[in-house]
Scaffold this active site. Structure first.
Site, PDB file in Angstrom:
ATOM      1  N   ARG A 146       0.837  -1.202   0.000  1.00  0.00           N
ATOM      2  CA  ARG A 146       0.000   0.000   0.000  1.00  0.00           C
ATOM      3  C   ARG A 146       0.873   1.254   0.000  1.00  0.00           C
ATOM      4  NH1 ARG A 146      -2.142  -3.511   4.006  1.00  0.00           N
ATOM      5  NH2 ARG A 146      -4.252  -4.268   3.544  1.00  0.00           N
ATOM      6  N   LYS A 170      -2.105  -1.980   7.890  1.00  0.00           N
ATOM      7  CA  LYS A 170      -3.219  -1.429   8.656  1.00  0.00           C
ATOM      8  C   LYS A 170      -3.218  -2.001  10.068  1.00  0.00           C
ATOM      9  CE  LYS A 170      -6.317  -0.529   4.755  1.00  0.00           C
ATOM     10  NZ  LYS A 170      -7.635  -0.806   4.155  1.00  0.00           N
ATOM     11  N   HIS A 239      -2.623   2.629  -5.848  1.00  0.00           N
ATOM     12  CA  HIS A 239      -3.527   1.498  -5.635  1.00  0.00           C
ATOM     13  C   HIS A 239      -3.789   0.743  -6.928  1.00  0.00           C
ATOM     14  CE1 HIS A 239      -5.430  -0.070  -2.093  1.00  0.00           C
ATOM     15  NE2 HIS A 239      -6.501  -0.417  -2.785  1.00  0.00           N
ATOM     16  N   ARG A 242      -1.183  -1.767  -7.064  1.00  0.00           N
ATOM     17  CA  ARG A 242      -1.490  -2.852  -6.126  1.00  0.00           C
ATOM     18  C   ARG A 242      -2.505  -3.805  -6.762  1.00  0.00           C
ATOM     19  NH1 ARG A 242      -1.653  -4.321  -0.613  1.00  0.00           N
ATOM     20  NH2 ARG A 242      -3.709  -4.755   0.253  1.00  0.00           N
ATOM     21  N   HIS A 265      -4.104  -8.843   3.507  1.00  0.00           N
ATOM     22  CA  HIS A 265      -5.533  -8.807   3.774  1.00  0.00           C
ATOM     23  C   HIS A 265      -5.863  -9.650   5.001  1.00  0.00           C
ATOM     24  CE1 HIS A 265      -6.695  -7.762  -0.661  1.00  0.00           C
ATOM     25  NE2 HIS A 265      -6.397  -6.690   0.046  1.00  0.00           N
ATOM     26  N   TYR A 274     -10.339  -9.713  -6.757  1.00  0.00           N
ATOM     27  CA  TYR A 274      -9.408  -9.782  -7.886  1.00  0.00           C
ATOM     28  C   TYR A 274      -9.704 -10.967  -8.790  1.00  0.00           C
ATOM     29  CZ  TYR A 274      -6.867  -6.307  -5.248  1.00  0.00           C
ATOM     30  OH  TYR A 274      -6.536  -5.150  -4.573  1.00  0.00           O
TER      31      TYR A 274
END
Length: 300
Positions: A146, A170, A239, A242, A265, A274
């Site tokens: 990210r 995150k 992004h 990504r 994730h 995806y």
């Protein structure tokens, strides 16, 4: 009460200032709809009907479901905080469910465009500024990290021998991201050039012109310029690279669990968006290659 909640998010939950600001804006928007000031707000008086009315007003004004859900989530977090501290005895959001979000196929750079410019991207440069720009693009595409993760990388987070980078994602979750040998060589070349700019062992990997940690704005600008040079149309952002990383891996046969771990994730469902891109590629290949698809206007 709201100020105490926002201080709690920053101090105890360690949310970024931008995230805390967003929470405050969302909750204040509800207060504006509810028709009270912060000092006059009585949270125990709010009902689920008030929340539904707020949701309906946002939808009628054209707000996207993702935006509505985010704002409701902010208010939900606020009420959970109030309940834990005994300020309210019931949660008016308990009966509120999230709006269904339309599943969007992620936008990505076509592999043909990446291949066409691979020589340009992978040719090492002796110029620090050029090498920094190209390495930013390469890392996004080669690792799928990210924007915040790339900005947060320090020199000591890199192991050229192990060919891996430690990134902080995150929720301050750290993970190890592997890098190909060719990327490790580019990192070495960049770090050698960087020593002439800032000779220190503990520094941000990517520096601004003021020798500070590079900003989000500067990275966005670099990505936009290089992707435009590559002939990418539409949105050009970190992004997108990504998305491109994940889509190309899946198209080449990588397992979805592997891609999930590489992207950092928490839930597999996030990674599954995806697979829609890979299905689109399969349909395109089918239409181009299958004789029945080519001659669908012909009679049997």
């Amino acid at each position: 009460m709201l100020d105490d909640f926002l201080k709690y998010l920053e101090a105890e939950k360690q949310y970024s200032k931008l995230t805390v600001l967003a929470y405050g804006d969302d909750i204040r928007q509800f207060l504006l709809y509810y028709g009270v000031d912060e000092k006059d707000f009585r949270p125990e008086k709010v009902t689920h009907l008030d929340i539904r009315g707020w949701i309906m007003s946002m939808v009628s004004e054209g707000a996207k479901s993702t935006t509505v859900n985010r704002k409701v989530s902010s208010l939900r977090s606020y009420y959970r905080y109030l309940m834990r501290r005994g300020i309210v005895s019931r949660d008016p959001l308990a009966k509120i469910t999230s709006l269904k979000k339309p599943r969007r196929v992620p936008v990505f750079v076509e592999k043909s465009k990446v291949v066409r410019f691979s020589d340009f991207l992978m040719e090492p440069s002796a110029d620090y500024e050029t090498e920094r720009r190209l390495l930013i693009i390469i890392l996004f595409y080669a690792t799928g990290i990210r924007l915040a993760e790339l900005i947060g990388i320090d020199v000591e987070d890199i192991s050229l021998e192990q060919r891996e980078i430690k990134v902080t994602g995150k929720g301050n979750k750290q993970r190890i991201v592997p890098i190909p040998q060719i990327v490790a060589l580019r990192l070495k070349n960049y770090l050698d050039l960087r020593k002439n700019i800032c000779n220190s062992d503990k520094n941000p990997l990517f520096l601004s012109n003021k020798l500070e940690r590079i900003s989000r704005t500067e990275v966005y600008k670099i990505v936009n310029e290089v992707l435009a040079l590559m002939g990418v149309e539409g949105k050009k952002s970190p992004h997108i690279l990504r998305h491109t990383f994940a889509t190309h891996l899946l198209n080449e046969g990588a397992g979805i669990e592997t891609v999930k771990e590489l992207l950092g994730h928490s839930n597999l469902s996030t990674t599954q968006i995806y697979t829609h891109s890979t299905i689109a590629e399969l349909k395109k290949s089918y239409d181009n290659a299958h004789p029945r698809a080519k001659n669908k206007n012909e009679k049997d």
